[in-house]
Write a protein that holds these residues in place. Structure first.
Motif, PDB file in Angstrom:
ATOM      1  N   SER A   1     -20.251   6.859  -3.337  1.00  0.00           N
ATOM      2  CA  SER A   1     -19.885   6.019  -4.767  1.00  0.00           C
ATOM      3  C   SER A   1     -18.623   6.938  -5.362  1.00  0.00           C
ATOM      4  CB  SER A   1     -20.878   5.674  -5.481  1.00  0.00           C
ATOM      5  OG  SER A   1     -21.455   6.837  -6.096  1.00  0.00           O
ATOM      6  N   ILE A   2     -18.607   8.313  -4.836  1.00  0.00           N
ATOM      7  CA  ILE A   2     -17.508   9.076  -5.348  1.00  0.00           C
ATOM      8  C   ILE A   2     -16.263   8.353  -5.336  1.00  0.00           C
ATOM      9  CG2 ILE A   2     -16.599  11.558  -5.343  1.00  0.00           C
ATOM     10  CD1 ILE A   2     -19.422  11.285  -6.273  1.00  0.00           C
ATOM     11  N   GLU A   3     -15.359   8.582  -6.268  1.00  0.00           N
ATOM     12  CA  GLU A   3     -14.077   8.139  -6.470  1.00  0.00           C
ATOM     13  C   GLU A   3     -13.224   8.719  -5.228  1.00  0.00           C
ATOM     14  OE1 GLU A   3     -10.032   7.813  -9.260  1.00  0.00           O
ATOM     15  OE2 GLU A   3     -11.824   8.612 -10.012  1.00  0.00           O
ATOM     16  N   GLY A   4     -12.367   8.194  -4.369  1.00  0.00           N
ATOM     17  CA  GLY A   4     -11.822   8.749  -3.270  1.00  0.00           C
ATOM     18  C   GLY A   4     -12.520   8.745  -1.939  1.00  0.00           C
ATOM     19  N   ALA A   5     -13.654   8.318  -1.980  1.00  0.00           N
ATOM     20  CA  ALA A   5     -14.323   8.293  -0.690  1.00  0.00           C
ATOM     21  C   ALA A   5     -13.926   6.926  -0.086  1.00  0.00           C
ATOM     22  CB  ALA A   5     -15.883   8.205  -0.563  1.00  0.00           C
ATOM     23  N   THR A   6     -12.512   6.848   0.648  1.00  0.00           N
ATOM     24  CA  THR A   6     -11.851   5.829   0.985  1.00  0.00           C
ATOM     25  C   THR A   6     -11.790   5.841   2.649  1.00  0.00           C
ATOM     26  OG1 THR A   6      -9.731   6.648   1.111  1.00  0.00           O
ATOM     27  CG2 THR A   6     -10.397   5.694  -0.887  1.00  0.00           C
ATOM     28  N   GLY A   7     -12.307   6.816   3.287  1.00  0.00           N
ATOM     29  CA  GLY A   7     -12.069   6.868   4.612  1.00  0.00           C
ATOM     30  C   GLY A   7     -10.647   6.688   5.260  1.00  0.00           C
ATOM     31  N   SER A   8      -9.728   7.411   4.230  1.00  0.00           N
ATOM     32  CA  SER A   8      -8.204   7.290   4.721  1.00  0.00           C
ATOM     33  C   SER A   8      -8.122   8.345   5.884  1.00  0.00           C
ATOM     34  CB  SER A   8      -7.735   7.942   3.372  1.00  0.00           C
ATOM     35  OG  SER A   8      -7.828   9.111   2.975  1.00  0.00           O
ATOM     36  N   GLY A   9      -8.903   9.417   6.095  1.00  0.00           N
ATOM     37  CA  GLY A   9      -8.931  10.302   7.220  1.00  0.00           C
ATOM     38  C   GLY A   9      -8.629   9.377   8.644  1.00  0.00           C
ATOM     39  N   TYR A  10      -9.553   8.367   8.553  1.00  0.00           N
ATOM     40  CA  TYR A  10      -9.665   7.737   9.827  1.00  0.00           C
ATOM     41  C   TYR A  10      -8.310   7.101  10.476  1.00  0.00           C
ATOM     42  CZ  TYR A  10     -14.539   7.501   8.644  1.00  0.00           C
ATOM     43  OH  TYR A  10     -15.909   7.656   8.349  1.00  0.00           O
ATOM     44  N   ALA A  11      -7.465   6.552   9.334  1.00  0.00           N
ATOM     45  CA  ALA A  11      -6.250   6.003   9.384  1.00  0.00           C
ATOM     46  C   ALA A  11      -5.146   7.095   9.844  1.00  0.00           C
ATOM     47  CB  ALA A  11      -5.797   5.096   8.444  1.00  0.00           C
ATOM     48  N   LEU A  12      -5.280   8.282   9.392  1.00  0.00           N
ATOM     49  CA  LEU A  12      -4.511   9.419   9.657  1.00  0.00           C
ATOM     50  C   LEU A  12      -4.625   9.813  11.224  1.00  0.00           C
ATOM     51  CD1 LEU A  12      -4.574  11.225   6.258  1.00  0.00           C
ATOM     52  CD2 LEU A  12      -2.741   9.768   7.071  1.00  0.00           C
ATOM     53  N   ALA A  13      -5.824   9.870  11.620  1.00  0.00           N
ATOM     54  CA  ALA A  13      -6.138  10.434  12.701  1.00  0.00           C
ATOM     55  C   ALA A  13      -5.800   9.129  13.829  1.00  0.00           C
ATOM     56  CB  ALA A  13      -7.872  10.416  12.907  1.00  0.00           C
ATOM     57  N   GLU A  14      -5.812   7.957  13.651  1.00  0.00           N
ATOM     58  CA  GLU A  14      -5.339   6.821  14.654  1.00  0.00           C
ATOM     59  C   GLU A  14      -3.927   6.833  14.482  1.00  0.00           C
ATOM     60  OE1 GLU A  14      -8.371   2.917  14.546  1.00  0.00           O
ATOM     61  OE2 GLU A  14      -7.347   3.521  12.734  1.00  0.00           O
ATOM     62  N   SER A  15      -3.193   7.410  13.374  1.00  0.00           N
ATOM     63  CA  SER A  15      -1.877   7.298  13.416  1.00  0.00           C
ATOM     64  C   SER A  15      -1.064   8.492  14.300  1.00  0.00           C
ATOM     65  CB  SER A  15      -1.218   7.526  11.965  1.00  0.00           C
ATOM     66  OG  SER A  15      -1.272   9.119  11.549  1.00  0.00           O
ATOM     67  N   LEU A  16      -1.959   9.376  14.679  1.00  0.00           N
ATOM     68  CA  LEU A  16      -1.655  10.439  15.564  1.00  0.00           C
ATOM     69  C   LEU A  16      -2.236  10.170  17.024  1.00  0.00           C
ATOM     70  CD1 LEU A  16      -2.250  13.325  13.081  1.00  0.00           C
ATOM     71  CD2 LEU A  16      -0.141  12.771  14.047  1.00  0.00           C
ATOM     72  N   GLY A  17      -2.778   9.051  17.126  1.00  0.00           N
ATOM     73  CA  GLY A  17      -3.177   8.735  18.607  1.00  0.00           C
ATOM     74  C   GLY A  17      -4.624   8.780  18.957  1.00  0.00           C
ATOM     75  N   HIS A  18      -5.600   9.110  17.714  1.00  0.00           N
ATOM     76  CA  HIS A  18      -6.694   9.136  18.089  1.00  0.00           C
ATOM     77  C   HIS A  18      -7.650   7.991  18.177  1.00  0.00           C
ATOM     78  CE1 HIS A  18      -7.835  13.441  18.676  1.00  0.00           C
ATOM     79  NE2 HIS A  18      -6.660  13.792  18.075  1.00  0.00           N
ATOM     80  N   SER A  19      -8.763   7.973  18.958  1.00  0.00           N
ATOM     81  CA  SER A  19      -9.561   6.670  18.860  1.00  0.00           C
ATOM     82  C   SER A  19     -10.598   6.980  17.809  1.00  0.00           C
ATOM     83  CB  SER A  19     -10.243   6.521  20.252  1.00  0.00           C
ATOM     84  OG  SER A  19      -9.283   6.616  21.509  1.00  0.00           O
ATOM     85  N   MET A  20     -11.221   5.639  17.434  1.00  0.00           N
ATOM     86  CA  MET A  20     -12.167   5.727  16.406  1.00  0.00           C
ATOM     87  C   MET A  20     -13.438   5.021  16.924  1.00  0.00           C
ATOM     88  SD  MET A  20     -11.896   7.111  13.138  1.00  0.00           S
ATOM     89  CE  MET A  20     -10.180   7.247  13.582  1.00  0.00           C
ATOM     90  N   ILE A  21     -14.640   5.710  16.626  1.00  0.00           N
ATOM     91  CA  ILE A  21     -15.864   4.912  16.688  1.00  0.00           C
ATOM     92  C   ILE A  21     -16.122   4.172  15.441  1.00  0.00           C
ATOM     93  CG2 ILE A  21     -18.176   5.220  17.173  1.00  0.00           C
ATOM     94  CD1 ILE A  21     -16.392   6.013  19.669  1.00  0.00           C
ATOM     95  N   LYS A  22     -16.186   3.008  15.476  1.00  0.00           N
ATOM     96  CA  LYS A  22     -16.280   2.133  14.365  1.00  0.00           C
ATOM     97  C   LYS A  22     -17.295   2.725  13.208  1.00  0.00           C
ATOM     98  CE  LYS A  22     -17.416  -2.393  12.271  1.00  0.00           C
ATOM     99  NZ  LYS A  22     -17.689  -3.645  12.666  1.00  0.00           N
ATOM    100  N   PRO A  23     -16.879   3.254  11.889  1.00  0.00           N
ATOM    101  CA  PRO A  23     -17.438   3.837  10.975  1.00  0.00           C
ATOM    102  C   PRO A  23     -18.377   2.705  10.319  1.00  0.00           C
ATOM    103  CG  PRO A  23     -15.230   4.291  10.671  1.00  0.00           C
ATOM    104  CD  PRO A  23     -15.060   3.137  11.506  1.00  0.00           C
ATOM    105  N   LEU A  24     -19.827   3.054  10.035  1.00  0.00           N
ATOM    106  CA  LEU A  24     -20.797   2.231   9.589  1.00  0.00           C
ATOM    107  C   LEU A  24     -21.589   3.116   8.778  1.00  0.00           C
ATOM    108  CD1 LEU A  24     -21.820   0.335  12.698  1.00  0.00           C
ATOM    109  CD2 LEU A  24     -20.623  -0.419  10.847  1.00  0.00           C
TER     110      LEU A  24
END
Length: 394
Positions: free
Chosen positions: A164-187
């Motif tokens: 619940s901490i402010e800023g815990a948005t998961g923005s790093g996932y999008a940045l990794a994907e923008s550089l070509g990395h695959s994502m295992i769906k975060p749950l």
């Protein structure tokens, strides 16, 4: 000439990576989107900061490839972690394997990390929301709302969307994907479970020792024993947290999931029935409900009696009380995430991307999550150390 290392994320893994890179004379800058680094660290261990755990099993780390975590922890072990914190001023105490700062204050851990970072001349830029990351011929360009930073090496330690901490948005996932990395769906992981039933309001607030067993498509898979919290929506407590990442995956795959609670794991069904009968025979004035007084809290007794017709069915309820699970609670209620950047695209010995040279990963953004008990912080310290050292050129 020293390398410039830019770190996106100033949490546990980001701070550790920064210190380790700076110790090797890298010029290090952290970009943190909150007003201060380490906000989530302050909440760990109920504010006491469970730094690590001396009991390490392969099952304590989960992901598509749990062995990846084992390989990383070989390079920076629990003993290395304890030694590192002792060097920077954190004397620890060990409680049955659970390692805490002697002060039992997460704030002292964060303050000590910040002091070491400042001493190593790490620049910490707060309120910097990264908007874009681009690979350049010389390294990377990282654009925020106020500036474009350039660096030789980049470490992505942006955490996950859990908390619940402010800023815990998961923005790093999008940045990794923008550089070509695959994502295992975060749950969500390490999270309470919502159940299906009309009795939850009756048992809400009860804490009871029980063995919790995960049932998936009628198969009994994993068991965890400890204090279970019975809530007005379903189940919580450490045993439930330990099962929750598997529940989240099952439900996401449209499987059925349930948790069986054994409220007297020291008994078998065959020994429990005469035990209950004997309690009533010893005190002829007691009925079945009275015989449970002294075994369970009153609220739980009421629920058990609502499911039982005789001693046999009562014993079955006590030994195998099945709660169908409809969902996990949201990311906001989760301590960590399962899922993240696919580990098959990262070198375990360096935490460097297999796809983008000079890009490194650390912490929760990677598809590794730990059990309760200091394992997620140990993953942060180990992955952060390796990423920091290797980004600096070790």
């Amino acid at each position: 000439m020293s390398r410039s290392v830019l770190i996106i994320g100033g949490g546990a893994s980001g701070l550790m990576a920064a210190i380790q890179a700076a110790r090797l004379d890298a010029a290090v800058t952290i970009l943190e989107q909150n007003t201060k680094p380490g906000k989530k660290l302050l909440c760990t261990g109920n504010g006491k900061c469970n730094l690590t755990n001396t009991e390490q099993e392969s099952t304590d780390y989960r992901g598509t490839n749990p062995g990846f975590a084992r390989d990383v922890l070989k390079s920076f072990t629990v003993q290395d972690t304890i030694r590192f914190f002792l060097e920077i001023g954190i004397y620890t105490k060990n409680r049955s394997g659970y390692v805490y700062p002697y002060s039992e204050q997460a704030a002292s851990v964060l303050e000590t990390l910040e002091m070491e970072a400042r001493y190593r001349k790490v620049k910490i830029k707060t309120k910097e929301q990264v908007q874009k990351v681009a690979k350049t011929p010389d390294g990377f360009a990282v654009t925020t709302g106020t500036w474009t930073y350039t660096c030789d090496r980049l470490i992505l330690a942006a955490g996950s969307c859990a908390s619940s901490i402010e800023g815990a948005t998961g923005s790093g996932y999008a940045l990794a994907e923008s550089l070509g990395h695959s994502m295992i769906k975060p749950l969500p992981a390490l999270v309470p479970l919502q159940g299906s039933g009309n009795y939850f309001s009756k048992w809400a607030g009860v804490r009871v020792q029980a063995q919790a067993t995960l049932i998936a498509n009628d198969l009994r898979l994993k068991q965890v024993t400890g204090e279970v919290q019975l809530t007005d929506y379903g189940l919580s407590g450490i045993p439930i947290f330990q099962l929750s990442r598997y529940v989240a995956r099952l439900l996401d795959e449209h499987c059925t999931a349930a948790v069986s609670l054994d409220f007297l794991p020291d008994f078998t069904l065959e020994t429990l029935i005469p035990f209950l009968e004997n309690r009533m025979q010893q005190c002829p004035y007691k009925n079945m409900q009275d015989a449970l007084v002294g075994l369970f809290p009153k609220k739980l007794i009421e629920v058990l009696m609502g499911q039982a017709q005789d001693v046999e069915t009562l014993a079955e309820c006590i030994k195998d009380f099945v709660v169908p699970i409809t969902r996990t609670l949201s990311f906001e209620h989760a301590q960590v995430c399962s899922g993240g950047v696919a580990t098959e695209e990262i070198f375990a010995d360096t935490m460097e991307s297999r796809l983008v040279p000079g890009l490194f990963f650390a912490g929760e953004v990677v598809d590794i999550d730990g059990a309760c008990g200091g394992y997620n912080l140990q993953w942060a310290w180990s992955s952060g150390t390796i990423a920091g050292r290797c980004a600096a050129g070790e």
